[in-house]
Design a protein around this motif. Sequence first.
Motif, PDB file in Angstrom:
ATOM      1  N   ALA A   1       0.816  -1.223   0.000  1.00 17.10           N
ATOM      2  CA  ALA A   1       0.000   0.000   0.000  1.00 17.10           C
ATOM      3  C   ALA A   1       0.842   1.263   0.000  1.00 17.10           C
ATOM      4  CB  ALA A   1      -0.939  -0.004   1.197  1.00 17.10           C
ATOM      5  N   GLU A   2       2.026   1.225   0.630  1.00 20.56           N
ATOM      6  CA  GLU A   2       2.808   2.447   0.777  1.00 20.56           C
ATOM      7  C   GLU A   2       3.852   2.647  -0.323  1.00 20.56           C
ATOM      8  OE1 GLU A   2       4.254   3.177   4.698  1.00 20.56           O
ATOM      9  OE2 GLU A   2       2.247   3.018   5.571  1.00 20.56           O
ATOM     10  N   ALA A   3       3.846   1.793  -1.320  1.00 15.55           N
ATOM     11  CA  ALA A   3       4.793   1.947  -2.433  1.00 15.55           C
ATOM     12  C   ALA A   3       4.496   3.222  -3.208  1.00 15.55           C
ATOM     13  CB  ALA A   3       4.710   0.738  -3.349  1.00 15.55           C
ATOM     14  N   THR A   4       5.536   3.962  -3.533  1.00 18.70           N
ATOM     15  CA  THR A   4       5.379   5.139  -4.388  1.00 18.70           C
ATOM     16  C   THR A   4       5.354   4.742  -5.853  1.00 18.70           C
ATOM     17  OG1 THR A   4       7.777   5.483  -4.281  1.00 18.70           O
ATOM     18  CG2 THR A   4       6.414   6.717  -2.716  1.00 18.70           C
TER      19      THR A   4
ATOM     20  N   GLY B   1      10.316  -5.568  -7.391  1.00 18.57           N
ATOM     21  CA  GLY B   1      10.274  -4.234  -7.978  1.00 18.57           C
ATOM     22  C   GLY B   1       9.660  -3.231  -7.020  1.00 18.57           C
ATOM     23  N   GLY B   2       9.207  -2.119  -7.566  1.00 21.35           N
ATOM     24  CA  GLY B   2       8.579  -1.090  -6.752  1.00 21.35           C
ATOM     25  C   GLY B   2       9.565  -0.115  -6.142  1.00 21.35           C
TER      26      GLY B   2
ATOM     27  N   SER C   1      14.557   1.488  -3.729  1.00 23.95           N
ATOM     28  CA  SER C   1      14.095   0.681  -4.857  1.00 23.95           C
ATOM     29  C   SER C   1      14.096  -0.766  -4.388  1.00 23.95           C
ATOM     30  CB  SER C   1      15.030   0.847  -6.057  1.00 23.95           C
ATOM     31  OG  SER C   1      14.994   2.180  -6.535  1.00 23.95           O
ATOM     32  N   GLY C   2      12.943  -1.384  -4.375  1.00 24.63           N
ATOM     33  CA  GLY C   2      12.822  -2.729  -3.836  1.00 24.63           C
ATOM     34  C   GLY C   2      12.537  -2.679  -2.351  1.00 24.63           C
ATOM     35  N   ALA C   3      11.875  -3.708  -1.862  1.00 18.52           N
ATOM     36  CA  ALA C   3      11.416  -3.721  -0.472  1.00 18.52           C
ATOM     37  C   ALA C   3      12.433  -4.280   0.506  1.00 18.52           C
ATOM     38  CB  ALA C   3      10.123  -4.533  -0.374  1.00 18.52           C
ATOM     39  N   GLY C   4      13.596  -4.700   0.021  1.00 17.25           N
ATOM     40  CA  GLY C   4      14.559  -5.363   0.884  1.00 17.25           C
ATOM     41  C   GLY C   4      15.080  -4.530   2.031  1.00 17.25           C
TER      42      GLY C   4
ATOM     43  N   ALA D   1       5.731   1.642   6.582  1.00 16.34           N
ATOM     44  CA  ALA D   1       6.868   1.014   5.913  1.00 16.34           C
ATOM     45  C   ALA D   1       8.021   2.017   5.919  1.00 16.34           C
ATOM     46  CB  ALA D   1       6.496   0.629   4.483  1.00 16.34           C
ATOM     47  N   VAL D   2       9.088   1.686   6.621  1.00 17.76           N
ATOM     48  CA  VAL D   2      10.221   2.606   6.799  1.00 17.76           C
ATOM     49  C   VAL D   2      11.537   1.860   6.620  1.00 17.76           C
ATOM     50  CG1 VAL D   2       8.914   4.087   8.377  1.00 17.76           C
ATOM     51  CG2 VAL D   2      10.280   2.207   9.304  1.00 17.76           C
ATOM     52  N   THR D   3      12.620   2.617   6.543  1.00 17.17           N
ATOM     53  CA  THR D   3      13.948   2.025   6.467  1.00 17.17           C
ATOM     54  C   THR D   3      14.164   1.112   7.669  1.00 17.17           C
ATOM     55  OG1 THR D   3      14.759   4.025   5.355  1.00 17.17           O
ATOM     56  CG2 THR D   3      16.411   2.534   6.290  1.00 17.17           C
ATOM     57  N   ALA D   4      14.573  -0.121   7.416  1.00 16.64           N
ATOM     58  CA  ALA D   4      14.703  -1.108   8.492  1.00 16.64           C
ATOM     59  C   ALA D   4      15.671  -0.644   9.576  1.00 16.64           C
ATOM     60  CB  ALA D   4      15.159  -2.445   7.918  1.00 16.64           C
ATOM     61  N   SER D   5      16.779  -0.026   9.195  1.00 15.69           N
ATOM     62  CA  SER D   5      17.759   0.424  10.194  1.00 15.69           C
ATOM     63  C   SER D   5      17.178   1.534  11.060  1.00 15.69           C
ATOM     64  CB  SER D   5      19.034   0.909   9.499  1.00 15.69           C
ATOM     65  OG  SER D   5      18.755   1.958   8.582  1.00 15.69           O
TER      66      SER D   5
END
Length: 221
Positions: free
Chosen positions: A79-82, A95-96, A108-111, A152-156
């Motif tokens: 849902a939060e992908a730009t 992708g995404g 770029s990418g959800a990883g 959804a945020v940067t994991a770090s």
Amino acid sequence: MRRFSFLVSTLLTAAAVALGTAPGAGAAPGDTVSTTVEQAIEKLPVAAEDSSGYNAAKFRHWTDPDQDGCDTRAEVIIAEATTPPAVDGRCTITGGAWHSYYDKRDHSGAGALDVDHLVPLAEAWRSGASAWTADERERFANDLGDPRVLAAVTASEKRLKGDRDPARWEPSDDSADCRYIAEWAAVKGRWKLSLDASELAALQNMVAECPTEEITYEMAL
């Protein structure tokens, strides 16, 4: 799906605001609250916090309530992908692109992402969730009815935040402060969670930058 559930919530909210509904502390589940961030903070109850008995397992999370194959965590990321990613039948996301507002970073990418409970589970426990039923804690941990609850945020950045409240942590990007405290107040108000004294002082200090910003949320409890 998350987008649909929030659309329904938004339409209900708009109708309630049009009718002038603005319940206070006595609001019931489904009622709509419209107020400024400053007023929302001042209306939240203040109480000492207690971590006794906390365990993340008491908040069953990353469930799949609509049984579409994507759990709550995946729903938030999608849902939060730009830039929308590709999602296959097993809910594999490829992708995404995403923007993490905590630290103003694009991915770029959800990883590199993780899904954060804006009000962490441990903080919710200390602020009133210890008295909830198991079902209420599960609902909170998987709340797709208001997109401010999960981000959804940067994991770090999520790891740096941990279970801290605004007295001990704020976003790395200073320009995100007003959004962060507005969302914090909305989530705590939606779930009838309290503040402790140091948390209240920090919020009062931060809200000086955005005292008239308005928020609207639907009560969950």
